[in-house]
Design an enzyme around this catalytic site. Structure first.
Site, PDB file in Angstrom:
ATOM      1  N   GLU A  59       9.374  16.313  14.934  1.00 32.22           N
ATOM      2  CA  GLU A  59       9.781  16.174  13.543  1.00 32.22           C
ATOM      3  C   GLU A  59       8.939  17.117  12.675  1.00 32.22           C
ATOM      4  OE1 GLU A  59       8.748  12.592  11.341  1.00 32.22           O
ATOM      5  OE2 GLU A  59      10.751  12.571  10.488  1.00 32.22           O
TER       6      GLU A  59
ATOM      7  N   CYS B  62      13.502  11.258   6.223  1.00 34.06           N
ATOM      8  CA  CYS B  62      13.436  10.751   7.599  1.00 34.06           C
ATOM      9  C   CYS B  62      14.724  11.047   8.355  1.00 34.06           C
ATOM     10  CB  CYS B  62      13.139   9.267   7.593  1.00 34.06           C
ATOM     11  SG  CYS B  62      14.256   8.311   6.564  1.00 34.06           S
TER      12      CYS B  62
ATOM     13  N   GLU C 237       9.942   1.656  10.388  1.00 33.96           N
ATOM     14  CA  GLU C 237      10.921   2.703  10.046  1.00 33.96           C
ATOM     15  C   GLU C 237      10.196   4.026  10.216  1.00 33.96           C
ATOM     16  OE1 GLU C 237      13.988   2.253   9.431  1.00 33.96           O
ATOM     17  OE2 GLU C 237      14.124   0.129   8.949  1.00 33.96           O
TER      18      GLU C 237
ATOM     19  N   LYS D  51       0.842  -1.199   0.000  1.00 30.76           N
ATOM     20  CA  LYS D  51       0.000   0.000   0.000  1.00 30.76           C
ATOM     21  C   LYS D  51       0.877   1.248   0.000  1.00 30.76           C
ATOM     22  CE  LYS D  51      -2.159   3.192   2.976  1.00 30.76           C
ATOM     23  NZ  LYS D  51      -2.001   4.190   1.974  1.00 30.76           N
TER      24      LYS D  51
HETATM   25  P1  NDP Z   1       2.246   8.564   7.790  1.00 34.67           P
HETATM   26  O1  NDP Z   1       2.511   7.868   9.066  1.00 34.67           O
HETATM   27  O2  NDP Z   1       1.226   9.616   7.754  1.00 34.67           O
HETATM   28  O3  NDP Z   1       1.827   7.508   6.655  1.00 34.67           O
HETATM   29  C1  NDP Z   1       2.653   6.429   6.303  1.00 34.67           C
HETATM   30  C2  NDP Z   1       1.820   5.384   5.601  1.00 34.67           C
HETATM   31  O4  NDP Z   1       0.886   4.834   6.525  1.00 34.67           O
HETATM   32  C3  NDP Z   1       0.981   5.927   4.449  1.00 34.67           C
HETATM   33  O5  NDP Z   1       0.896   4.972   3.425  1.00 34.67           O
HETATM   34  C4  NDP Z   1      -0.363   6.132   5.123  1.00 34.67           C
HETATM   35  O6  NDP Z   1      -1.427   6.168   4.217  1.00 34.67           O
HETATM   36  C5  NDP Z   1      -0.431   4.919   6.000  1.00 34.67           C
HETATM   37  N1  NDP Z   1      -1.350   5.004   7.119  1.00 34.67           N
HETATM   38  C6  NDP Z   1      -1.922   6.102   7.669  1.00 34.67           C
HETATM   39  N2  NDP Z   1      -2.700   5.741   8.728  1.00 34.67           N
HETATM   40  C7  NDP Z   1      -2.612   4.395   8.838  1.00 34.67           C
HETATM   41  C8  NDP Z   1      -3.151   3.429   9.730  1.00 34.67           C
HETATM   42  N3  NDP Z   1      -3.955   3.783  10.752  1.00 34.67           N
HETATM   43  N4  NDP Z   1      -2.823   2.129   9.567  1.00 34.67           N
HETATM   44  C9  NDP Z   1      -2.000   1.747   8.577  1.00 34.67           C
HETATM   45  N5  NDP Z   1      -1.462   2.614   7.685  1.00 34.67           N
HETATM   46  C10 NDP Z   1      -1.747   3.921   7.826  1.00 34.67           C
HETATM   47  O7  NDP Z   1       3.644   9.103   7.290  1.00 34.67           O
HETATM   48  P2  NDP Z   1       3.945   9.974   6.007  1.00 34.67           P
HETATM   49  O8  NDP Z   1       3.465   9.265   4.794  1.00 34.67           O
HETATM   50  O9  NDP Z   1       3.496  11.356   6.243  1.00 34.67           O
HETATM   51  O10 NDP Z   1       5.533   9.912   5.937  1.00 34.67           O
HETATM   52  C11 NDP Z   1       6.361  10.750   6.629  1.00 34.67           C
HETATM   53  C12 NDP Z   1       6.910  10.037   7.835  1.00 34.67           C
HETATM   54  O11 NDP Z   1       7.605   8.869   7.418  1.00 34.67           O
HETATM   55  C13 NDP Z   1       7.934  10.876   8.567  1.00 34.67           C
HETATM   56  O12 NDP Z   1       7.707  10.765   9.937  1.00 34.67           O
HETATM   57  C14 NDP Z   1       9.257  10.244   8.184  1.00 34.67           C
HETATM   58  O13 NDP Z   1      10.281  10.469   9.093  1.00 34.67           O
HETATM   59  C15 NDP Z   1       8.869   8.813   8.069  1.00 34.67           C
HETATM   60  N6  NDP Z   1       9.842   8.095   7.257  1.00 34.67           N
HETATM   61  C16 NDP Z   1      10.692   7.214   7.876  1.00 34.67           C
HETATM   62  C17 NDP Z   1      11.677   6.564   7.160  1.00 34.67           C
HETATM   63  C18 NDP Z   1      12.599   5.602   7.826  1.00 34.67           C
HETATM   64  O14 NDP Z   1      13.193   4.781   7.117  1.00 34.67           O
HETATM   65  N7  NDP Z   1      12.775   5.630   9.134  1.00 34.67           N
HETATM   66  C19 NDP Z   1      11.858   6.798   5.722  1.00 34.67           C
HETATM   67  C20 NDP Z   1      10.914   7.734   5.174  1.00 34.67           C
HETATM   68  C21 NDP Z   1       9.938   8.351   5.929  1.00 34.67           C
HETATM   69  P3  NDP Z   1      -1.927   7.570   3.599  1.00 34.67           P
HETATM   70  O15 NDP Z   1      -0.736   8.416   3.328  1.00 34.67           O
HETATM   71  O16 NDP Z   1      -2.588   7.134   2.361  1.00 34.67           O
HETATM   72  O17 NDP Z   1      -2.807   8.143   4.624  1.00 34.67           O
END
Ligand code: NDP
Length: 498
Positions: A391, A292, A258, A183
């Site tokens: 963050e 991230c 992550e 997803k």
């Molecule tokens: P989110 O946590 O908002 O979303 C991440 C994913 O989870 C998206 O596909 C989102 O869907 C989905 N999602 C949202 N709610 C749920 C739920 N309740 N259950 C399951 N899946 C869900 O993060 P962002 O997309 O905004 O990404 C940014 C974040 O990711 C930052 O905090 C960044 O630091 C972190 N990140 C970490 C990395 C690492 O390797 N440590 C690498 C890259 C990013 P949808 O967007 O469709 O709502």
């Protein structure tokens, strides 16, 4: 596939089993190009029933399909073929990502050029999966261990680097023999759909990769909660990561997370200041800070504060902001409106908390439209302020001064996150001391923002758990089975353990 085909000919469909199908909900949503502000692709808005169907296809492929009967060498061949196809289509995939999330073409081109390496590296591991013979203390037993795939994986990716983050999961997971329901973020679905076409073209059996598109509540949550999923591989924010871990616990799925970071970039007064300046800029303004590992806290030794800051501000002032598809551009727009509003709210928070805004903080004058924010620098930040603890995921740098090494370590570790850190010093002993003392999954000495397919990556503290990449990344997709073989034909006392 050509750029013109991407999103402009027909609404995209889902890959479930071996078929491209419409969402059962029949609804779609638009993907908005953050540079133009216009919709450029229609994506199926899936619901729980689509997730159920996709998990069923992945389950069938894992339990009964040809995938489970393939040798590691067969899997490796398919993954290598996929690497070639990714390489051949790198430009189209890069453009799709830029149009979805507004990151620079030069950044996304670099990521797509690196992507085949992930698949090649793990394709080479697929036929080297062995096990161990245990020199057991029990006489008359031959004991060995097998490394088996964990099963069906629900992979959830964030919007900032969709295909790279997917590769961190798919490449080792496919090598191990798992099947996937993937997803992508609702903000960046197109590149994942295009990638799924390449998986199909490479000749993977039906159901090995299934893609479901849509938002967190309607797709992410049902995927995480589905008892047919054996492991969740999640990249996203810490807040969502906690929800994911707790939902996965309901059926005891394995989880790797992550998550977010608030990484310190630490500059000592003996550092090469040219290199450090470049590292500071890379840490916070590359990818518009939507990384991230962003080095969003600059910890600078007081004796070199003015000198370093004047260099950082000069380089910041020279940053070219504009169209992400233009190769001269160094900072593009932020990815979507709600994210833009959140990042801007931190500028207000910094001012309210008493930090000194020394650069940026507003929309660039020459860009009245689009989700643009100037690179922003706050000086005189206290580590307890919101801009130092939360963050932001945008181009906002918090500068904090320190006196000596002990204080630098204390400040660096005074964070709930622990994803990465940079240390700039010419003193090699101090470099190693810091690397040991800092609580983070990655520490760069005199460098910043380096990642590679063969180097494990992951977080300490609330930046998550589990490791991606390197051979450690492969282990996340394996479980160990122990086999005891009685070698003497002895009849044993049934009431005695062992
Ligand atoms: P989110 O946590 O908002 O979303 C991440 C994913 O989870 C998206 O596909 C989102 O869907 C989905 N999602 C949202 N709610 C749920 C739920 N309740 N259950 C399951 N899946 C869900 O993060 P962002 O997309 O905004 O990404 C940014 C974040 O990711 C930052 O905090 C960044 O630091 C972190 N990140 C970490 C990395 C690492 O390797 N440590 C690498 C890259 C990013 P949808 O967007 O469709 O709502």
């Amino acid at each position: 596939m050509t750029v013109a085909e991407v999103g402009e000919i027909e609404p995209h469909r889902l890959l479930v089993g071996h078929e491209w199908v419409d969402s059962l909900s029949t609804e779609t949503f638009s993907s908005i190009d953050p540079y133009t502000g216009k919709s450029w692709a229609e994506i199926p808005a899936c619901g729980p029933e689509d997730v159920e169907r996709a998990v069923g296809a992945a389950r069938l492929a894992f339990d009964d399909g040809p995938w489970g009967k393939m040798t590691g060498a067969d899997r490796g061949r398919l993954i290598r073929r996929l690497a070639v196809l990714v390489d051949e289509n790198a430009e189209e995939l890069a453009v799709a990502e830029v149009r979805d999330n507004g990151k620079l073409l030069r950044e996304m081109r670099g990521q797509m050029e690196a992507l085949p390496n992930y698949y090649e590296y793990f394709s080479g591991a697929a036929d080297k999966i062995g096990g161990d013979v245990i020199g057991s203390s029990k006489p008359n037993f031959f004991v060995y261990q097998l490394l088996e795939p964990v099963g069906v994986v629900g992979a959830i990716t964030s919007w900032n680097s969709p295909l790279l983050i997917a590769a961190y999961k798919l490449a080792p997971g496919l090598a191990a023999g798992c099947t996937f329901v993937l997803k992508p973020s609702e903000h960046t679905s197109v590149s994942t759909i295009l990638f799924a076409r390449l998986v199909e073209e490479a000749g993977f059996p039906p159901g090995v990769l299934n893609v479901v598109t849509g938002d967190g509540p309607n797709v992410g949550e049902p995927l995480v909660s589905n008892p047919g999923v054996d492991k969740i591989a999640f990249t996203g924010s810490t807040v969502t990561g906690k929800r994911v871990a707790s939902a996965a616990a309901s059926h005891l799925a394995k989880v790797s997370l992550e998550l977010g970071g608030k990484s310190p970039n630490i500059v000592f007064d003996d550092a090469d200041l040219d290199a450090a300046t470049s590292g500071v800029i890379a840490g916070i303004f590359a990818a518009c800070g939507q990384s991230c590992v962003a080095g969003s806290r600059l910890l600078v030794q007081r004796s070199v504060h003015d000198e370093l800051l004047s260099r950082v501000v000069d380089r910041t002032a020279a940053i070219t902001i504009g169209n992400p598809l233009d190769l001269e551009t160094e900072m593009g727009p932020l990815a979507f409106q709600a994210h833009y509003d959140r990042v801007v709210s931190f500028v207000a928070a910094g001012l309210e908390d008493g930090a000194e805004l020394i650069f940026g903080g507003k929309r660039p004058d020459h860009l009245p439209e689009g989700l643009f924010l100037e690179p922003t620098i706050f000086d005189r930040v206290e580590n307890g302020m919101r801009i130092a603890q939360e963050e932001i995921f945008g181009p906002v740098l918090s500068v904090i001064s320190f006196e000596d090494e002990d204080e630098a370590v204390r400040l660096a570790n005074d964070s709930s996150h622990g994803l990465a850190a940079g240390v700039w010093t010419r003193d090699i002993q101090r470099g190693h001391r810091l690397a040991k003392a800092i609580q983070a999954g990655t520490v760069w000495l005199n460098a910043y923002r380096m990642v590679s397919h063969d180097v494990p990556f992951g977080g300490y503290k609330s930046s998550g758990y589990g490791r991606e990449n390197g051979l450690e990344g492969l282990r996340e997709y394996q479980q160990t089975k122990t086999v005891w073989v009685e070698t003497e034909g002895i009849v044993r006392d049934p009431f005695k353990l062992g």
